[in-house]
Design a protein around this motif. Sequence first.
Motif, PDB file in Angstrom:
ATOM      1  N   PRO A   3       0.811  -1.223   0.000  1.00 51.31           N
ATOM      2  CA  PRO A   3       0.000   0.000   0.000  1.00 51.31           C
ATOM      3  C   PRO A   3       0.842   1.270   0.000  1.00 51.31           C
ATOM      4  O   PRO A   3       0.389   2.304  -0.491  1.00 51.31           O
ATOM      5  CB  PRO A   3      -0.825  -0.119   1.292  1.00 51.31           C
ATOM      6  CG  PRO A   3      -0.109  -1.117   2.135  1.00 51.31           C
ATOM      7  CD  PRO A   3       0.615  -2.039   1.209  1.00 51.31           C
TER       8      PRO A   3
ATOM      9  N   GLN B  70       2.037   1.679  -3.559  1.00 48.66           N
ATOM     10  CA  GLN B  70       0.866   2.016  -4.380  1.00 48.66           C
ATOM     11  C   GLN B  70       0.482   3.483  -4.197  1.00 48.66           C
ATOM     12  O   GLN B  70       0.131   4.165  -5.162  1.00 48.66           O
ATOM     13  CB  GLN B  70      -0.316   1.111  -4.035  1.00 48.66           C
ATOM     14  CG  GLN B  70      -1.530   1.352  -4.923  1.00 48.66           C
ATOM     15  CD  GLN B  70      -1.293   0.977  -6.380  1.00 48.66           C
ATOM     16  OE1 GLN B  70      -1.273  -0.194  -6.734  1.00 48.66           O
ATOM     17  NE2 GLN B  70      -1.068   1.974  -7.228  1.00 48.66           N
ATOM     18  N   ARG B  71       0.578   3.962  -2.946  1.00 46.46           N
ATOM     19  CA  ARG B  71       0.235   5.366  -2.716  1.00 46.46           C
ATOM     20  C   ARG B  71       1.194   6.285  -3.471  1.00 46.46           C
ATOM     21  O   ARG B  71       0.773   7.247  -4.113  1.00 46.46           O
ATOM     22  CB  ARG B  71       0.266   5.683  -1.218  1.00 46.46           C
ATOM     23  CG  ARG B  71      -0.092   7.133  -0.881  1.00 46.46           C
ATOM     24  CD  ARG B  71      -0.151   7.397   0.612  1.00 46.46           C
ATOM     25  NE  ARG B  71      -1.251   6.683   1.268  1.00 46.46           N
ATOM     26  CZ  ARG B  71      -2.513   7.121   1.305  1.00 46.46           C
ATOM     27  NH1 ARG B  71      -2.839   8.257   0.733  1.00 46.46           N
ATOM     28  NH2 ARG B  71      -3.439   6.426   1.921  1.00 46.46           N
ATOM     29  N   GLN B  72       2.478   5.937  -3.446  1.00 45.46           N
ATOM     30  CA  GLN B  72       3.450   6.758  -4.189  1.00 45.46           C
ATOM     31  C   GLN B  72       3.158   6.736  -5.682  1.00 45.46           C
ATOM     32  O   GLN B  72       3.259   7.755  -6.374  1.00 45.46           O
ATOM     33  CB  GLN B  72       4.869   6.245  -3.947  1.00 45.46           C
ATOM     34  CG  GLN B  72       5.402   6.592  -2.573  1.00 45.46           C
ATOM     35  CD  GLN B  72       6.831   6.098  -2.368  1.00 45.46           C
ATOM     36  OE1 GLN B  72       7.426   5.485  -3.265  1.00 45.46           O
ATOM     37  NE2 GLN B  72       7.373   6.343  -1.184  1.00 45.46           N
TER      38      GLN B  72
ATOM     39  N   PHE C 165       0.259   6.248  -7.154  1.00 45.05           N
ATOM     40  CA  PHE C 165      -0.925   7.076  -7.397  1.00 45.05           C
ATOM     41  C   PHE C 165      -0.542   8.555  -7.358  1.00 45.05           C
ATOM     42  O   PHE C 165      -1.022   9.349  -8.179  1.00 45.05           O
ATOM     43  CB  PHE C 165      -1.996   6.808  -6.337  1.00 45.05           C
ATOM     44  CG  PHE C 165      -2.912   5.636  -6.642  1.00 45.05           C
ATOM     45  CD1 PHE C 165      -3.313   5.347  -7.936  1.00 45.05           C
ATOM     46  CD2 PHE C 165      -3.389   4.833  -5.605  1.00 45.05           C
ATOM     47  CE1 PHE C 165      -4.172   4.288  -8.199  1.00 45.05           C
ATOM     48  CE2 PHE C 165      -4.242   3.763  -5.860  1.00 45.05           C
ATOM     49  CZ  PHE C 165      -4.627   3.492  -7.157  1.00 45.05           C
ATOM     50  N   GLU C 166       0.326   8.909  -6.422  1.00 42.14           N
ATOM     51  CA  GLU C 166       0.705  10.330  -6.319  1.00 42.14           C
ATOM     52  C   GLU C 166       1.458  10.770  -7.565  1.00 42.14           C
ATOM     53  O   GLU C 166       1.291  11.897  -8.048  1.00 42.14           O
ATOM     54  CB  GLU C 166       1.515  10.564  -5.031  1.00 42.14           C
ATOM     55  CG  GLU C 166       0.580  10.608  -3.820  1.00 42.14           C
ATOM     56  CD  GLU C 166       1.299  10.529  -2.471  1.00 42.14           C
ATOM     57  OE1 GLU C 166       2.538  10.340  -2.467  1.00 42.14           O
ATOM     58  OE2 GLU C 166       0.603  10.643  -1.439  1.00 42.14           O
TER      59      GLU C 166
ATOM     60  N   LEU D 175      -6.266   9.295  -7.624  1.00 48.00           N
ATOM     61  CA  LEU D 175      -5.883   8.540  -6.434  1.00 48.00           C
ATOM     62  C   LEU D 175      -7.139   7.927  -5.810  1.00 48.00           C
ATOM     63  O   LEU D 175      -8.115   8.616  -5.560  1.00 48.00           O
ATOM     64  CB  LEU D 175      -5.182   9.473  -5.453  1.00 48.00           C
ATOM     65  CG  LEU D 175      -4.452   8.812  -4.286  1.00 48.00           C
ATOM     66  CD1 LEU D 175      -3.262   9.657  -3.877  1.00 48.00           C
ATOM     67  CD2 LEU D 175      -5.385   8.582  -3.104  1.00 48.00           C
TER      68      LEU D 175
ATOM     69  N   GLU E 148      -8.411   6.437  -2.749  1.00 44.86           N
ATOM     70  CA  GLU E 148      -8.107   6.278  -1.311  1.00 44.86           C
ATOM     71  C   GLU E 148      -8.768   5.009  -0.769  1.00 44.86           C
ATOM     72  O   GLU E 148      -8.208   4.311   0.072  1.00 44.86           O
ATOM     73  CB  GLU E 148      -8.606   7.524  -0.566  1.00 44.86           C
ATOM     74  CG  GLU E 148      -8.028   7.728   0.807  1.00 44.86           C
ATOM     75  CD  GLU E 148      -6.524   8.005   0.794  1.00 44.86           C
ATOM     76  OE1 GLU E 148      -5.787   7.160   1.359  1.00 44.86           O
ATOM     77  OE2 GLU E 148      -6.076   9.036   0.236  1.00 44.86           O
TER      78      GLU E 148
ATOM     79  N   LEU F 283      -6.657   2.043  -1.604  1.00 39.46           N
ATOM     80  CA  LEU F 283      -5.467   2.004  -0.734  1.00 39.46           C
ATOM     81  C   LEU F 283      -5.836   1.455   0.642  1.00 39.46           C
ATOM     82  O   LEU F 283      -5.090   0.660   1.232  1.00 39.46           O
ATOM     83  CB  LEU F 283      -4.865   3.405  -0.603  1.00 39.46           C
ATOM     84  CG  LEU F 283      -4.131   3.901  -1.851  1.00 39.46           C
ATOM     85  CD1 LEU F 283      -3.738   5.364  -1.672  1.00 39.46           C
ATOM     86  CD2 LEU F 283      -2.899   3.047  -2.128  1.00 39.46           C
TER      87      LEU F 283
ATOM     88  N   GLU G 279      -4.217  -1.734   2.544  1.00 41.01           N
ATOM     89  CA  GLU G 279      -3.593  -1.629   3.864  1.00 41.01           C
ATOM     90  C   GLU G 279      -4.011  -2.774   4.785  1.00 41.01           C
ATOM     91  O   GLU G 279      -3.331  -3.085   5.757  1.00 41.01           O
ATOM     92  CB  GLU G 279      -3.924  -0.255   4.494  1.00 41.01           C
ATOM     93  CG  GLU G 279      -3.152   0.874   3.808  1.00 41.01           C
ATOM     94  CD  GLU G 279      -3.724   2.262   4.080  1.00 41.01           C
ATOM     95  OE1 GLU G 279      -4.627   2.382   4.945  1.00 41.01           O
ATOM     96  OE2 GLU G 279      -3.272   3.217   3.412  1.00 41.01           O
TER      97      GLU G 279
END
Length: 507
Positions: free
Chosen positions: A435, A438-440, A442-443, A459, A461, A464, A468
């Motif tokens: 996660p 993945q967040r990076q 998406f950013e 993104l 959320e 994500l 998590e």
Amino acid sequence: MTEPTPAPGADQPLDDAAGLADHPLTARRLAKHEAALAGEGYPYRFSRTATAAELHTRHGGLEPGTETGENVTVAGRLHNVRALGNLLFGVLRDGTGTIQLFVDRSVLDDAAFARFEELDHGDWIGAGGEVVTTRRGELSVRITSLTLLAKSLRPLPDKWHGLQDLELRSRRRYLDLLANERSRDTALTRARVVSELRREFEARGYVEFETPVLLTQATGGLARPFRTRHNALEMDMYLRIATELYLKRLVVGGMERVFEIGRIFRNEGIDSTHNPEFTMLESYEAYADYLDILEMVEEIFAAVAIAAAGGATVTYQGRTLDFSPPYRRERMVDLVAAATGRPVDFAAPIDDVRALARSHGVEPEPHWGHGKIVEALFDALVADGIWEPTFILDHPVEVSPLARRHRDDPDLAERWELFIAGAEFGNAFSELNDPLDQRQRFEAQVAARAAGDEEAHPLDEDYLLALEYGMPPTGGLGIGVDRLVMLLTGQPHIREVILFPTLRPEA
RNA sequence: GGGCCCGUAGCUCAAUUGGCAGAGCAGCGGACUUUUAAUCCGAAGGUCGUGGGUUCGAUCCCCACCGGGCCCA
């Protein structure tokens, strides 16, 4: 919604808004229709005892002039009537094929013979009689009874040339299907492909689930979505551009092998390989990586080709294609390096890479990084030349925001695309299940969108959050079903394999 | 988004590069008791995608629009 038209009463003439009475070709048929309504009317059902295919199976190879003694009833649409004085021949087409109707005045009473003479090409009829062969040996039903089931009020397409115009064939697919055998075959082959795909996945323990089409955010792919409006919730919604993120939520939930064959919507141009709505198969398998999926796809494509096209080798655009495993495997960076004559270097100054792209006719957009340029070079220099099924492995991470980083190279992702005849037919990853990574990713997508890339992911959320909670290592796959059907039916245009493709309304 | 091309009878297609628009199939009338895209005879069938313009005259030339196709981005 249109107002319902009041049903015409007995003293109220039928409204001829369609203008059927105005054209001699339809006026005659309309008059017969009205006469039928005024007389016996049309039956609500018909008891058929044999299909065309059953008759051919049961009575194949009979000598000319055979009388089988078997009486049957058949039903279908009437085609190609030939009249020879006191004999009539007609072709009856039902859902299984055709059977000849043989009308002999010495067998059929005069009234029924006259009713048959009044029939028009395209009428739906039921007929009963003995199964015979004619003097020329054609298997036929020598009819002794005749029922008009439904009148065809409009003249049918040319009996020999059928319906040729691609636009008309798409708009009035029913005419295409009834006139053109090739179109019937294509439609049925498509159904077989979809059925076989489903069977193959289910045989491997995959379970098909249905995920939402109507979303508050369109993610899971690189594409522009269709936007619509939910009135009660007073908010915009989007049609899905992929099923990926929902199917992976199911894996998080413990469904270890999931798939979906579903309609996808992408708000893009229409051409010979793109329709705004199309069918994609996506699958996700826990504990598998992208190479496990690769071997599965080789097996499935071969099985589907055999089931739908009759063999692992098919002819497409005059050339042969062999779906027998194994398929070629090539790394994208190797092919691009060979095409440019320079090794791919993700540490090279970006201006050098941009210059390299331009020297090969690729104009990089401002927001493109190394990875996007590598992919663009592949598309421009390599993809068109691929004919036999070939797995292109290990795409740049930059263009693979949902794929796991390659175990041996952080600039690349564990991803492949299957190319056949210059086009992409499948796409698979070792799925990104971290996660934080993945967040990076998406950013980075959000940044690309801000820099002008309209196809970049928003993104998600909620997705994500699911990650998590933990997603096992997973191998995922997407297959473009329409394109696969094009290959297996030899059709060069996606419109040929979609029964009702998207069209502007007729003038 | 840019370029090129197409739209003629119900269907499949011609022709006319400014002067009454043609065929095959389908349909209609007739002949025919074994057809298979039946055959033969006859008579019909057109808002030449739509709207403007040029012209004595436009299906044809020009403009716009509608629908479709191909190529390119």
